[in-house]
Write an enzyme that holds these catalytic residues in place. Structure first.
Site, mmCIF file in Angstrom:
data_model
loop_
_atom_site.group_PDB
_atom_site.id
_atom_site.type_symbol
_atom_site.label_atom_id
_atom_site.label_comp_id
_atom_site.label_asym_id
_atom_site.label_seq_id
_atom_site.Cartn_x
_atom_site.Cartn_y
_atom_site.Cartn_z
ATOM 1 N N ALA A 82 0.903 -1.153 0.072
ATOM 2 C CA ALA A 82 0.047 -0.267 0.059
ATOM 3 C C ALA A 82 0.935 1.080 0.042
ATOM 4 O O ALA A 82 1.937 1.196 0.621
ATOM 5 C CB ALA A 82 -0.868 -0.074 1.203
ATOM 6 N N ASP A 83 0.271 2.255 -0.360
ATOM 7 C CA ASP A 83 1.181 3.574 -0.399
ATOM 8 C C ASP A 83 -0.247 4.539 -0.198
ATOM 9 O O ASP A 83 -1.209 4.664 -0.776
ATOM 10 C CB ASP A 83 1.866 3.862 -1.728
ATOM 11 C CG ASP A 83 2.670 5.230 -1.259
ATOM 12 O OD1 ASP A 83 3.939 4.894 -0.708
ATOM 13 O OD2 ASP A 83 2.545 6.225 -1.797
#
Length: 213
Positions: A82-83
């Site tokens: 994730a970012d």
């Protein structure tokens, strides 16, 4: 949710690990961050679709790197990458403007103070998280989740105190909604956990798809 699998979290964030442990057994989680922290930036982007695409590219690159690190172990693992970033609106151009982490230099307080006054005070912004899930040779499951956050107008009332906490350092957009930064928030539309760094509602649906698959 495939209890026989190991969940590989492609992130150094302790907050993401805490959130993931709300969905899967904590003992099944292994943290394996990408070997490099270098990422494509957003400096030249001022179009919302382009920003979303870049955010997904960053999350997918993290997943790719961790899959390569796992090697043959990957067959029994679910990789969660994730970012998260903050997308504000430039008050002069009215175009999207990404606020990444404050600089690591002594100028970080000046930068965060400017962000709060210029982009946050009395305004809405978007916290966006890109997800990339990998399991075996199945197609990746990818999502970009957005939450709208409104800040109170009188940010100066608490700003000096907040900067002294140093909570802004290392945080996308320079604040943590789960911490002292919550004093500035007046409204949230969408997933609160998404602002922290992992949208639990959407991630739960993705893991359900993995289980069914």
């Amino acid at each position: 949710m495939a209890p026989s699998h190991r969940y590989i979290l492609a992130s150094r964030s302790p907050r993401r690990r805490e959130l993931l442990s709300l969905l899967v057994p904590p003992e099944s989680i292994e943290v394996l961050p990408p070997p490099t922290s270098r990422e494509a930036g957003f400096a030249e982007l001022s179009d919302l679709d382009a920003i979303r695409s870049r955010l997904q590219e960053i999350a997918s690159t993290k997943a790719d790197q961790v899959v390569r690190q796992l090697g043959e172990r990957f067959d029994k693992c679910i990789v969660v990458a994730a970012d998260t970033t903050i997308i504000a609106t430039d008050p002069e151009t009215q175009r999207p403007h990404v606020l990444e982490q404050p600089p690591e230099t002594d100028e970080w307080q000046t930068t965060v103070r400017d962000w709060f006054r210029r982009y946050y005070a009395g305004r809405w912004h978007i916290a966006a998280t890109a997800l990339d899930l990998r399991i075996g040779h199945n197609l990746p499951i990818r999502r970009v989740v957005e939450t709208r956050v409104e800040f109170r107008s009188d940010v100066d009332r608490w700003l000096d105190w907040y900067l002294q906490t140093a909570e802004s350092r290392g945080k996308a957009g320079g604040y943590a909604i789960q911490g002292a930064g919550s004093v500035f928030v007046s409204r949230v539309e969408g997933s609160l956990s998404n602002v922290v760094g992992l949208p639990l509602e959407v991630l739960a649906e993705c893991l359900k798809l993995v289980s069914i698959g």
